[in-house]
Design a protein around this motif. Structure first.
Motif, PDB file in Angstrom:
ATOM      1  N   HIS A  90      57.514  75.251  61.739  1.00  0.00           N
ATOM      2  CA  HIS A  90      58.846  75.121  61.537  1.00  0.00           C
ATOM      3  C   HIS A  90      59.496  75.953  60.322  1.00  0.00           C
ATOM      4  N   SER A  91      60.433  76.797  60.935  1.00  0.00           N
ATOM      5  CA  SER A  91      61.019  77.572  60.207  1.00  0.00           C
ATOM      6  C   SER A  91      62.733  77.722  60.356  1.00  0.00           C
ATOM      7  N   ILE A  92      63.158  76.501  59.943  1.00  0.00           N
ATOM      8  CA  ILE A  92      64.470  75.891  60.339  1.00  0.00           C
ATOM      9  C   ILE A  92      65.093  75.509  59.064  1.00  0.00           C
ATOM     10  N   ALA A  93      66.243  75.921  58.781  1.00  0.00           N
ATOM     11  CA  ALA A  93      67.048  75.336  57.614  1.00  0.00           C
ATOM     12  C   ALA A  93      68.540  75.709  58.100  1.00  0.00           C
ATOM     13  N   TYR A  94      69.482  74.695  57.556  1.00  0.00           N
ATOM     14  CA  TYR A  94      70.959  74.823  57.724  1.00  0.00           C
ATOM     15  C   TYR A  94      71.695  73.905  56.820  1.00  0.00           C
ATOM     16  N   ALA A  95      72.666  74.490  56.093  1.00  0.00           N
ATOM     17  CA  ALA A  95      73.903  73.739  55.460  1.00  0.00           C
ATOM     18  C   ALA A  95      75.026  74.374  55.472  1.00  0.00           C
ATOM     19  N   PRO A  96      75.835  73.463  55.729  1.00  0.00           N
ATOM     20  CA  PRO A  96      77.417  74.342  55.763  1.00  0.00           C
ATOM     21  C   PRO A  96      77.522  75.306  54.532  1.00  0.00           C
ATOM     22  N   ARG A  97      78.269  76.530  55.030  1.00  0.00           N
ATOM     23  CA  ARG A  97      78.277  77.638  54.237  1.00  0.00           C
ATOM     24  C   ARG A  97      79.070  77.021  52.715  1.00  0.00           C
ATOM     25  N   GLU A  98      79.923  76.145  52.761  1.00  0.00           N
ATOM     26  CA  GLU A  98      80.720  75.526  51.634  1.00  0.00           C
ATOM     27  C   GLU A  98      80.013  74.899  50.595  1.00  0.00           C
ATOM     28  N   ASP A  99      78.793  74.196  51.157  1.00  0.00           N
ATOM     29  CA  ASP A  99      78.097  73.650  50.234  1.00  0.00           C
ATOM     30  C   ASP A  99      76.977  74.538  49.882  1.00  0.00           C
ATOM     31  N   LEU A 100      76.647  75.985  49.818  1.00  0.00           N
ATOM     32  CA  LEU A 100      75.941  76.810  49.631  1.00  0.00           C
ATOM     33  C   LEU A 100      76.456  77.769  48.477  1.00  0.00           C
ATOM     34  N   GLY A 101      77.418  76.982  47.688  1.00  0.00           N
ATOM     35  CA  GLY A 101      78.021  77.859  46.589  1.00  0.00           C
ATOM     36  C   GLY A 101      79.011  76.933  45.782  1.00  0.00           C
ATOM     37  N   GLY A 102      79.399  77.373  44.647  1.00  0.00           N
ATOM     38  CA  GLY A 102      80.354  76.645  43.611  1.00  0.00           C
ATOM     39  C   GLY A 102      79.681  75.518  42.991  1.00  0.00           C
ATOM     40  N   ARG A 103      80.193  74.488  42.902  1.00  0.00           N
ATOM     41  CA  ARG A 103      79.799  73.391  41.785  1.00  0.00           C
ATOM     42  C   ARG A 103      78.942  72.213  42.681  1.00  0.00           C
ATOM     43  N   PHE A 104      77.881  72.084  42.363  1.00  0.00           N
ATOM     44  CA  PHE A 104      77.063  71.236  43.083  1.00  0.00           C
ATOM     45  C   PHE A 104      77.613  69.831  43.302  1.00  0.00           C
ATOM     46  N   VAL A 105      78.246  69.434  42.185  1.00  0.00           N
ATOM     47  CA  VAL A 105      78.945  68.079  42.268  1.00  0.00           C
ATOM     48  C   VAL A 105      80.082  67.967  43.452  1.00  0.00           C
ATOM     49  N   ASN A 106      80.475  69.050  43.785  1.00  0.00           N
ATOM     50  CA  ASN A 106      81.200  68.747  44.941  1.00  0.00           C
ATOM     51  C   ASN A 106      80.538  68.803  46.500  1.00  0.00           C
ATOM     52  N   THR A 107      79.484  68.778  46.574  1.00  0.00           N
ATOM     53  CA  THR A 107      78.600  68.771  47.754  1.00  0.00           C
ATOM     54  C   THR A 107      79.090  67.423  48.597  1.00  0.00           C
ATOM     55  N   SER A 108      79.560  67.855  49.719  1.00  0.00           N
ATOM     56  CA  SER A 108      80.262  66.713  50.555  1.00  0.00           C
ATOM     57  C   SER A 108      79.121  65.730  51.037  1.00  0.00           C
ATOM     58  N   ARG A 109      79.322  64.534  51.481  1.00  0.00           N
ATOM     59  CA  ARG A 109      78.401  63.647  52.128  1.00  0.00           C
ATOM     60  C   ARG A 109      77.890  64.108  53.496  1.00  0.00           C
ATOM     61  N   ASP A 110      79.003  64.803  54.132  1.00  0.00           N
ATOM     62  CA  ASP A 110      78.488  65.351  55.483  1.00  0.00           C
ATOM     63  C   ASP A 110      77.607  66.624  55.373  1.00  0.00           C
ATOM     64  N   PHE A 112      75.750  67.107  52.907  1.00  0.00           N
ATOM     65  CA  PHE A 112      74.269  66.723  52.625  1.00  0.00           C
ATOM     66  C   PHE A 112      73.449  66.028  53.544  1.00  0.00           C
ATOM     67  N   ARG A 113      74.283  65.385  54.397  1.00  0.00           N
ATOM     68  CA  ARG A 113      73.471  64.655  55.640  1.00  0.00           C
ATOM     69  C   ARG A 113      72.837  65.589  56.671  1.00  0.00           C
ATOM     70  N   VAL A 114      73.896  66.714  56.877  1.00  0.00           N
ATOM     71  CA  VAL A 114      73.639  67.823  57.841  1.00  0.00           C
ATOM     72  C   VAL A 114      72.535  68.577  57.315  1.00  0.00           C
ATOM     73  N   ALA A 115      72.513  69.062  56.079  1.00  0.00           N
ATOM     74  CA  ALA A 115      71.413  69.733  55.528  1.00  0.00           C
ATOM     75  C   ALA A 115      69.894  69.069  55.440  1.00  0.00           C
ATOM     76  N   LEU A 116      70.057  67.876  55.265  1.00  0.00           N
ATOM     77  CA  LEU A 116      68.706  67.152  55.002  1.00  0.00           C
ATOM     78  C   LEU A 116      68.336  66.816  56.605  1.00  0.00           C
ATOM     79  N   ASP A 117      69.229  66.536  57.612  1.00  0.00           N
ATOM     80  CA  ASP A 117      68.838  66.581  58.891  1.00  0.00           C
ATOM     81  C   ASP A 117      68.142  67.772  59.332  1.00  0.00           C
ATOM     82  N   VAL A 118      68.749  68.574  59.546  1.00  0.00           N
ATOM     83  CA  VAL A 118      68.421  69.838  60.004  1.00  0.00           C
ATOM     84  C   VAL A 118      67.145  70.533  59.398  1.00  0.00           C
TER      85      VAL A 118
END
Ligand code: NAD
Length: 267
Positions: A90-110, A112-118
């Motif tokens: 298993h060599s798979i990962a994905y998170a929306p680009r906007e959640d891979l930079g800037g303030r962590f506190v601004n991580t969106s619910r969606d 977060f869900r997508v990153a953990l799911d994929v």
């Protein structure tokens, strides 16, 4: 005779020739493994098919690991083609680009869900379909990163996903131990790939890690060789572990000041 002669396995996560999964595929094929590849979507087909061909890999199928029906239909084909499996990567990962930079506190619910799911749940989803195909035991391997344990600025939600992935590896190792199946992860040092390029400031952190790690930066081949160990009988009683293949970066508490002095002198 190669270490993987007579062994069959599925590799998930080849996007192109920079992919870590491609390094692992080459290392296993060189030892005689019979491989199947699964890739994320049509766009990648033209990249993955020639790579498969170059190793004589005949089973190459698309599968979006967020889609339960797609995983079921893939594993029906895997079963029909291979009969049984000995390993899965298993060599798979994905998170929306906007959640891979800037303030962590601004991580969106969606996000977060997508990153953990994929990046995390997909390991459970694949393991659930793969273990019945491993009646004689087997080995599974996932890819993680040090950002699971220590803050790596900009890695953000992916660090959280990797922490969950590492815990998932331990729970799967416990559960699948009764089926003689081992589950481990490699914590790889940074390598320039499609996925890592999505993390803000990746180039800087690559050069920082290279300057701090006792053995410098790593490459796909380093990961491929470690994968041979974790997927073969050489590690037959090793399960639930995270193996660092990071040039030793994780043991360091501070950069070597003499390195900076040397740099200053040579400047
Ligand atoms: P990569 O982009 O080559 O691989 C990531 C793969 O995930 C791609 O093949 C992509 O198609 C696949 N993927 C994403 N969403 C998917 C979906 N919904 N269904 C199926 N597949 C999907 O990059 P990589 O760096 O080789 O990443 C492989 C693994 O290694 C990842 O788990 C990554 O987090 C991990 N890792 C990478 C580094 C690094 O610095 N490159 C370091 C440590 C760990």
């Amino acid at each position: 005779m190669g270490l993987f002669e007579g062994k069959r396995g599925m590799i998930f996560g080849i996007a192109n020739k920079s992919s870590i999964a491609w390094g692992i595929a080459q290392a296993l094929a060189a030892e005689g493994a019979e491989l199947g590849f699964s890739y994320a979507g049509e766009v990648l087909q033209k990249r993955v098919e020639p790579l498969a061909e170059s190793l004589g890999v005949q089973f190459v199928e698309e599968c979006d690991v967020t889609n339960e029906d797609a995983i079921d239909s893939l594993f029906a084909k895997v079963g029909a083609h291979f009969g049984t499996l000995d390993f899965l990567v298993h060599s798979i990962a994905y998170a929306p680009r906007e959640d891979l930079g800037g303030r962590f506190v601004n991580t969106s619910r969606d996000g977060f869900r997508v990153a953990l799911d994929v990046s995390c749940y997909s390991l459970v989803a694949l393991a659930k379909r793969a273990y019945p195909l491993m009646p004689n035991g087997g080995a599974m391997l996932a890819m993680t990163y040090y950002g699971a344990e220590k803050v790596t600025p900009n890695y953000n939600v992916m660090g959280v996903a990797k922490a969950a992935l590492e815990a998932t590896v331990r729970y799967l190792a416990w559960d699948l131990g009764q089926n003689e199946i081992r589950v481990n992860a490699i914590s790889a040092g940074p390598i320039k790939t499609l996925a890592s390029s999505g993390v803000s400031g990746f180039r800087k952190s690559l050069s920082y890690v290279g300057s701090v790690a006792p053995m410098g930066n790593v490459d796909q081949e380093d990961i491929g060789d470690a994968a041979r160990y974790l997927l073969s009988d050489w590690s037959r009683k090793v399960t639930g572990e995270v193996l660092y293949v990071d040039g030793g970066f994780n043991i360091m508490g501070a950069p070597d000041p003499s390195g900076e002095e040397k740099e200053a002198q040579s400047a």
